[in-house]
Design an enzyme around this catalytic site. Structure first.
Site, mmCIF file in Angstrom:
data_model
loop_
_atom_site.group_PDB
_atom_site.id
_atom_site.type_symbol
_atom_site.label_atom_id
_atom_site.label_comp_id
_atom_site.label_asym_id
_atom_site.label_seq_id
_atom_site.Cartn_x
_atom_site.Cartn_y
_atom_site.Cartn_z
ATOM 1 N N GLY A 15 0.857 -1.531 -0.050
ATOM 2 C CA GLY A 15 0.082 0.002 -0.191
ATOM 3 C C GLY A 15 0.896 1.375 -0.058
ATOM 4 O O GLY A 15 1.811 1.405 0.583
ATOM 5 N N ARG A 76 0.812 -4.866 -5.667
ATOM 6 C CA ARG A 76 1.037 -5.963 -5.069
ATOM 7 C C ARG A 76 1.440 -7.164 -6.219
ATOM 8 O O ARG A 76 0.893 -7.228 -7.246
ATOM 9 C CB ARG A 76 -0.236 -6.324 -4.223
ATOM 10 C CG ARG A 76 -0.476 -5.271 -3.160
ATOM 11 C CD ARG A 76 -1.285 -5.837 -1.999
ATOM 12 N NE ARG A 76 -1.074 -5.014 -0.559
ATOM 13 C CZ ARG A 76 -2.061 -3.698 -0.681
ATOM 14 N NH1 ARG A 76 -3.026 -3.427 -1.613
ATOM 15 N NH2 ARG A 76 -1.803 -3.129 0.265
ATOM 16 N N ASP A 107 5.933 -5.405 5.973
ATOM 17 C CA ASP A 107 6.375 -6.619 6.168
ATOM 18 C C ASP A 107 6.387 -7.565 4.917
ATOM 19 O O ASP A 107 7.444 -8.302 4.758
ATOM 20 C CB ASP A 107 5.522 -7.367 7.161
ATOM 21 C CG ASP A 107 5.874 -6.982 8.527
ATOM 22 O OD1 ASP A 107 6.933 -6.314 8.910
ATOM 23 O OD2 ASP A 107 5.247 -7.156 9.627
ATOM 24 N N THR A 129 4.152 2.238 5.677
ATOM 25 C CA THR A 129 2.773 1.968 5.910
ATOM 26 C C THR A 129 1.977 2.906 6.744
ATOM 27 O O THR A 129 2.802 3.326 7.799
ATOM 28 C CB THR A 129 2.781 0.474 6.151
ATOM 29 O OG1 THR A 129 1.173 0.180 6.672
ATOM 30 C CG2 THR A 129 3.439 0.011 7.610
ATOM 31 N N ASP A 131 -0.201 1.737 8.720
ATOM 32 C CA ASP A 131 -0.732 1.177 9.478
ATOM 33 C C ASP A 131 0.112 1.080 10.928
ATOM 34 O O ASP A 131 -0.291 0.648 11.973
ATOM 35 C CB ASP A 131 -1.021 -0.331 9.229
ATOM 36 C CG ASP A 131 -1.980 -0.703 8.007
ATOM 37 O OD1 ASP A 131 -2.451 0.470 7.704
ATOM 38 O OD2 ASP A 131 -1.532 -1.341 7.007
ATOM 39 N N ASP A 133 2.197 -0.977 11.771
ATOM 40 C CA ASP A 133 2.284 -2.361 12.341
ATOM 41 C C ASP A 133 3.504 -3.282 12.127
ATOM 42 O O ASP A 133 3.667 -4.643 11.739
ATOM 43 C CB ASP A 133 1.071 -3.267 11.568
ATOM 44 C CG ASP A 133 1.286 -3.311 10.115
ATOM 45 O OD1 ASP A 133 2.001 -2.576 9.674
ATOM 46 O OD2 ASP A 133 0.504 -3.900 9.292
ATOM 47 N N MET A 173 -8.566 3.004 9.048
ATOM 48 C CA MET A 173 -7.803 1.939 8.438
ATOM 49 C C MET A 173 -6.785 1.379 9.506
ATOM 50 O O MET A 173 -6.841 1.541 10.636
ATOM 51 C CB MET A 173 -7.117 2.469 7.105
ATOM 52 C CG MET A 173 -7.935 2.462 5.949
ATOM 53 S SD MET A 173 -6.951 2.713 4.626
ATOM 54 C CE MET A 173 -7.879 2.140 3.149
ATOM 55 N N ARG A 175 -5.683 -2.055 8.670
ATOM 56 C CA ARG A 175 -5.518 -3.503 8.404
ATOM 57 C C ARG A 175 -5.839 -4.415 9.653
ATOM 58 O O ARG A 175 -6.870 -3.959 10.280
ATOM 59 C CB ARG A 175 -4.331 -4.182 7.647
ATOM 60 C CG ARG A 175 -4.503 -5.408 6.990
ATOM 61 C CD ARG A 175 -3.016 -5.865 6.393
ATOM 62 N NE ARG A 175 -2.489 -4.883 5.411
ATOM 63 C CZ ARG A 175 -2.553 -5.340 4.148
ATOM 64 N NH1 ARG A 175 -2.904 -6.427 3.508
ATOM 65 N NH2 ARG A 175 -2.161 -4.547 3.161
ATOM 66 N N ARG A 257 -5.027 7.425 2.991
ATOM 67 C CA ARG A 257 -3.788 7.148 2.637
ATOM 68 C C ARG A 257 -2.980 8.338 1.703
ATOM 69 O O ARG A 257 -2.052 8.053 1.177
ATOM 70 C CB ARG A 257 -3.816 5.756 1.735
ATOM 71 C CG ARG A 257 -4.010 4.589 2.361
ATOM 72 C CD ARG A 257 -2.952 3.562 2.007
ATOM 73 N NE ARG A 257 -2.863 3.023 0.763
ATOM 74 C CZ ARG A 257 -3.369 2.066 0.176
ATOM 75 N NH1 ARG A 257 -4.128 1.209 0.971
ATOM 76 N NH2 ARG A 257 -3.386 1.927 -0.907
HETATM 77 P P1 ADP Z 1 3.222 -4.946 2.599
HETATM 78 O O1 ADP Z 1 4.742 -4.689 2.027
HETATM 79 O O2 ADP Z 1 2.558 -3.233 2.897
HETATM 80 O O3 ADP Z 1 3.185 -5.524 3.928
HETATM 81 P P2 ADP Z 1 1.764 -6.750 1.278
HETATM 82 O O4 ADP Z 1 1.740 -7.982 2.618
HETATM 83 O O5 ADP Z 1 0.848 -6.927 0.224
HETATM 84 O O6 ADP Z 1 2.210 -5.308 1.629
HETATM 85 O O7 ADP Z 1 3.092 -7.266 0.290
HETATM 86 C C1 ADP Z 1 3.809 -6.583 -0.773
HETATM 87 C C2 ADP Z 1 4.392 -7.293 -1.751
HETATM 88 O O8 ADP Z 1 5.552 -8.023 -1.056
HETATM 89 C C3 ADP Z 1 3.682 -8.558 -2.441
HETATM 90 O O9 ADP Z 1 2.589 -8.154 -3.184
HETATM 91 C C4 ADP Z 1 4.783 -9.465 -2.980
HETATM 92 O O10 ADP Z 1 5.278 -9.020 -3.943
HETATM 93 C C5 ADP Z 1 5.901 -9.373 -1.908
HETATM 94 N N1 ADP Z 1 5.876 -10.451 -0.677
HETATM 95 C C6 ADP Z 1 4.841 -10.382 0.194
HETATM 96 N N2 ADP Z 1 5.063 -11.708 0.784
HETATM 97 C C7 ADP Z 1 6.351 -12.272 0.246
HETATM 98 C C8 ADP Z 1 6.931 -13.367 0.295
HETATM 99 N N3 ADP Z 1 6.694 -14.290 1.538
HETATM 100 N N4 ADP Z 1 8.188 -13.699 -0.364
HETATM 101 C C9 ADP Z 1 8.348 -12.953 -1.393
HETATM 102 N N5 ADP Z 1 7.739 -11.654 -1.758
HETATM 103 C C10 ADP Z 1 6.554 -11.443 -0.724
HETATM 104 O O1 F6P Z 2 -1.773 -1.243 4.360
HETATM 105 C C1 F6P Z 2 -2.408 -0.196 4.279
HETATM 106 C C2 F6P Z 2 -3.829 -0.250 4.111
HETATM 107 O O2 F6P Z 2 -4.236 1.006 3.727
HETATM 108 C C3 F6P Z 2 -4.664 -0.788 5.111
HETATM 109 O O3 F6P Z 2 -4.813 -0.037 6.093
HETATM 110 C C4 F6P Z 2 -5.653 -1.610 4.370
HETATM 111 O O4 F6P Z 2 -6.364 -2.632 5.202
HETATM 112 C C5 F6P Z 2 -5.186 -1.836 3.194
HETATM 113 O O5 F6P Z 2 -3.998 -1.155 3.057
HETATM 114 C C6 F6P Z 2 -6.215 -1.386 2.011
HETATM 115 O O6 F6P Z 2 -5.605 -1.886 0.776
HETATM 116 P P1 F6P Z 2 -6.409 -1.818 -0.742
HETATM 117 O O7 F6P Z 2 -5.746 -0.130 -0.982
HETATM 118 O O8 F6P Z 2 -5.834 -2.772 -1.491
HETATM 119 O O9 F6P Z 2 -7.573 -1.645 -0.647
#
Ligand code: ADP
Ligand code: F6P
Length: 325
Positions: A15, A76, A107, A129, A131, A133, A173, A175, A257
């Site tokens: 995000g 993503r 993460d 982020t 969040d 978190d 928001m 998550r 956001r």
């Molecule tokens: P955030 O980085 O905000 O936590 P996501 O959890 O959607 O957001 O992860 C963002 C991107 O990071 C994913 O779309 C993917 O491309 C990559 N990613 C997430 N988990 C993994 C993983 N276990 N191994 C490799 N790449 C990952």
């Molecule tokens: O991680 C940031 C965030 O805005 C969260 O607070 C929310 O749950 C999520 O992303 C929303 O994701 P999307 O933009 O894919 O709807």
């Protein structure tokens, strides 16, 4: 000691968050100041796989520090969890001469960075982020702007709630995390704050509290409900039916956001961006930059991902104690 870094790549993933542009700008300008080349990778890991890679000069990051979103766009990319796809990603970095990569995201994005580090690409993560978190840091890029946006919106809803003597369920928001809700709970003086980490799903307690507050002459009743609990519209209907107090739900959504980053987000994101470049120049890899106890720090990504974060008990307690019901 790894070979000296020559070209740094930077991407944003997951995000978007206000302040990401300030971090990109800092990576580009700090790297150029150290005599390195910089390449911007568009659309996170998805753009890496598509080789959406552009050279970045100092002027390419002019006039962005004050802008929300991310000029590199974000995406993503679920297929990046596949080890074969990760190998392709590392090969593409090598093909473009990228020997150091700064990944700005959460993460999930750090897990991608960790996999690329294992495949020989030096990586540094920056926590981006709204969040808040991410366990290894007390600050994440975008949280300050988002929580201020939410706070201002809740103040506005409160005005109309008071005029109409209504209850308002306002969903913020986060998550699965309740940090935006907790901070708004304190900053907006909400009558009730519902956090996914703490909520016991006993709605009767809320109903009883609203009825008691009404009897004492309370003119509004603000419930800040975290997205991790959700269902605010249905909750509002049930509360109205049970209390007789007119109740409205407001879901703040993606407005949280966007927007121009606060001073804090600009300064901290800039510092973190520069710090990431410094770490790469020192030969470091597989690290994530954080902020703890008043200092910018860095941790091994594996250790950072294993850390746990909990809602601070004291803030949660005072949030409940400080609102006059
Ligand atoms: P955030 O980085 O905000 O936590 P996501 O959890 O959607 O957001 O992860 C963002 C991107 O990071 C994913 O779309 C993917 O491309 C990559 N990613 C997430 N988990 C993994 C993983 N276990 N191994 C490799 N790449 C990952
Ligand atoms: O991680 C940031 C965030 O805005 C969260 O607070 C929310 O749950 C999520 O992303 C929303 O994701 P999307 O933009 O894919 O709807």
């Amino acid at each position: 000691m790894a070979d000296k870094i020559q070209t740094i790549g930077v991407l944003t993933s997951g995000g978007d968050a206000p302040g990401m542009n300030a971090a990109i700008r800092a990576v580009v300008r700090q790297a150029l100041a150290k005599g390195l080349k910089v390449k911007g990778i568009k659309r996170g890991y998805a753009g890496l796989l598509q080789e959406e890679i552009i050279d970045m000069e100092a002027k390419d990051v002019s006039d962005i520090i004050q802008r929300g979103g991310t000029i590199l766009q974000t995406a993503r990319c679920p297929e990046f969890v596949n080890p074969e796809v990760q190998k392709q990603g590392a090969e593409i970095c090598r093909k473009h001469g990228i020997d150091g990569l700064v990944v700005i995201g959460g993460d999930g994005s750090f897990q991608g960075a960790q996999k690329l580090a294992n495949l020989g690409i030096n990586t540094i993560g920056l926590p981006g982020t709204i969040d808040l978190d991410i366990a290894c840091t007390e600050y994440t890029i975008g949280f300050d702007t988002a929580v201020n946006t939410a706070m201002e919106a809740i103040d506005k809803v409160r005005d109309t709630s008071t005029s109409h003597e209504r209850c308002s369920v306002i969903e913020v928001m986060g998550r699965g995390a309740g940090y935006i809700a907790l901070w708004c709970g304190i900053a907006n003086g909400a009558e009730m704050v519902l956090l996914p980490e703490k909520y016991d799903y006993d709605e009767q307690k809320i109903v009883d509290d609203i009825i008691a507050a009404r009897k004492r002459g309370k003119q509004h009743y603000i419930i800040v409900n975290a997205e991790g609990i959700g269902h605010s519209t249905e909750m509002a209907k049930r509360i109205e039916a049970a209390t007789g107090m007119e109740t409205r739900a407001t879901i703040l959504g993606h407005m949280q956001r966007g927007g121009s980053p606060t001073c804090k987000d600009r300064v901290y994101a800039s510092t973190m961006g520069a710090h990431a470049v410094d770490l790469l120049c020192e030969g470091k890899s597989n690290r994530v930059v954080g902020y703890r106890h008043g200092e910018f720090v860095d941790d091994d990504i594996n250790e950072a991902l294993a850390m746990q974060k909990q809602i601070p008990e004291y803030e949660y307690e005072i949030c409940k104690n400080l609102s006059l019901k």
